[in-house]
Write a protein that holds these residues in place. Structure first.
Motif, PDB file in Angstrom:
ATOM      1  N   THR A 109       0.809  -1.220   0.000  1.00 13.63           N
ATOM      2  CA  THR A 109       0.000   0.000   0.000  1.00 13.63           C
ATOM      3  C   THR A 109       0.838   1.264   0.000  1.00 13.63           C
ATOM      4  O   THR A 109       0.363   2.326   0.356  1.00 13.63           O
ATOM      5  N   ARG A 110       2.105   1.170  -0.394  1.00 16.71           N
ATOM      6  CA  ARG A 110       2.904   2.384  -0.484  1.00 16.71           C
ATOM      7  C   ARG A 110       2.331   3.306  -1.561  1.00 16.71           C
ATOM      8  O   ARG A 110       1.848   2.850  -2.587  1.00 16.71           O
ATOM      9  N   GLU A 145      -1.646  -0.347  -4.432  1.00 16.98           N
ATOM     10  CA  GLU A 145      -2.408   0.804  -3.974  1.00 16.98           C
ATOM     11  C   GLU A 145      -3.361   1.267  -5.061  1.00 16.98           C
ATOM     12  O   GLU A 145      -4.531   1.550  -4.819  1.00 16.98           O
ATOM     13  N   ASP A 156       2.086  11.411   5.291  1.00 18.53           N
ATOM     14  CA  ASP A 156       1.528  10.091   5.068  1.00 18.53           C
ATOM     15  C   ASP A 156       2.292   9.031   5.846  1.00 18.53           C
ATOM     16  O   ASP A 156       3.494   9.141   6.070  1.00 18.53           O
ATOM     17  N   VAL A 168       2.023   4.449   6.475  1.00 17.92           N
ATOM     18  CA  VAL A 168       1.335   3.192   6.217  1.00 17.92           C
ATOM     19  C   VAL A 168       1.234   2.437   7.529  1.00 17.92           C
ATOM     20  O   VAL A 168       2.233   2.232   8.215  1.00 17.92           O
ATOM     21  N   ARG A 222      -2.900   3.460   4.081  1.00 18.65           N
ATOM     22  CA  ARG A 222      -2.113   4.684   4.040  1.00 18.65           C
ATOM     23  C   ARG A 222      -2.895   5.803   4.705  1.00 18.65           C
ATOM     24  O   ARG A 222      -4.018   6.122   4.300  1.00 18.65           O
TER      25      ARG A 222
END
Length: 375
Positions: free
Chosen positions: A108-109, A115, A162, A164, A174
């Motif tokens: 999910t970067r 993502e 941001d 995660v 995120r």
């Protein structure tokens, strides 16, 4: 606020994940056995934990008998998830979702393939078939989301911070936080999920300290699908200076728990505007409705999602996750948000023309209200 399995959470899962894009490969006997075990666990959990013992007057046993053969003959995981989703949809309640096992391994970067895939599988504004919270009477206008950075005349925004995070039985998510000062001096805060309190709460406190002399604060909860319920009471404590108040209460089959507000040592006493839309759900709705009921905030935008059932998440034998409601919620003013949503004090809809010109009419309306109080 932990349950016996995992932390009570709200509908962000339903807003993000429901039906994954698993390849339609023939299931092995072992996979079919795991799917049947998963079906039984889903069915019995609803039977035992749904806040309404009557299950909305459904014949849940008959639904079991009609659904199990379909699970047994399913040819793919996509089909299994579709069958379970259809069964859960009969409850006509929010906070029921099947989370594909692959989402727990997804990267999910920001900018990663997973993502991008996640958003494509289940956009926030989609209906229940593609991943949004289930709501009763889901015939409501979904305004186009406009990022506040596009507001003309505003001070340059702080870079979005941001991170995660993984919480309990949630997949990685995120989390972003942004705060800035508008051109006329009002403070502006926006974050995308009620998660990662160890990071979000200090940032929120720091932002409010920087707005100590601001004429007002705008808290933008548009598109925020919820998260950890207790964070609503925690954030309310930054704006409430009197002890003994609450945002509302949640009721399970066994007991009732209150969302008690504990005032912070330093609170912000100026005008507070909260922005909501059809993507604001659960914890976001609890905070907005509670502060509206307490006459502490003025709410702007359009009606929220109407998905406010405290929920839990467990992992199933087949590797998928299962989110289910286990409590009902009533605001401090006696309002049931589930199925009806938070009604703003000031209805403001974004227009195509405003969108094309880079204006955010909801922020402008809230800012104008704050300016009017200075006259």
């Amino acid at each position: 606020m932990l349950s016996h399995r995992s932390a009570i959470v709200f509908p962000l899962i339903a807003a993000l994940f429901l039906i994954g894009s698993t390849a339609a490969a023939q299931l092995t006997p072992q996979q079919t056995a795991a799917n049947l075990q998963s079906f039984e666990l889903v069915w019995s959990t609803v039977r035992d934990r749904h806040p309404d013992p009557k299950l909305n007057n459904l014949d849940w046993q008959a639904i079991h008998e009609s659904t199990r053969p379909a699970i047994e003959s399913a040819q793919s995981m996509t089909e299994v998830r579709s069958i379970l989703t259809g069964m859960l949809a009969k409850l006509d309640s929010s906070h029921y979702a099947i989370i594909p096992a692959g989402e727990y391994e997804a990267d999910t970067r920001p900018g990663s393939q997973a993502e991008t895939h996640k958003d494509a599988v289940a956009p926030r504004s989609a209906d229940v078939q593609s991943g949004a919270p289930v709501t009763k009477g889901n015939q409501r206008e979904e305004p186009k989301k406009i990022e506040p950075e596009a507001t003309p005349g505003a001070a340059a925004p702080m870079p979005s911070e941001d991170s995660v995070v993984r919480f309990a039985n949630l997949p990685e998510m995120r989390i972003s936080f942004n705060s800035r000062t508008l051109a006329d001096g009002a403070g502006y805060i926006k974050f995308n999920e009620f998660l990662d309190p160890a990071s979000i709460m200090p940032k929120f406190e720091a932002a409010l300290k920087s707005f100590a002399s601001a004429p007002g604060v705008i808290l933008d909860l548009r598109g925020n699908p919820g998260g950890i319920g207790i964070m609503a009471a925690g954030i309310a404590g930054f704006f409430i200076d009197r002890s003994g108040l609450k945002l509302g209460e949640m009721t399970t089959r066994e007991n009732t728990m209150n969302f008690v507000i504990f005032p912070r040592p330093q609170t912000y006493s100026g005008p507070l505007a909260i922005l909501v839309d059809g993507g604001s759900a659960s914890t976001a709705e609890i905070l907005a409705q509670g502060l509206q009921d307490l006459k502490r905030a003025r709410v702007f935008g359009v009606r929220s999602a109407g998905a406010a059932l405290p929920s839990d998440i467990i992992r199933l034998p087949n590797g998928d996750g299962f989110q289910f409601a286990e409590a009902s919620y009533t605001s401090v003013g006696g309002k049931v948000i589930e199925g009806s949503g938070v009604t703003p004090d000031v209805i403001v809809r974004q227009t195509i023309e405003a969108n094309q010109s880079g204006r955010d009419l909801v922020i402008e309306a809230a800012d104008e209200w704050i300016r009017s109080l200075r006259k």
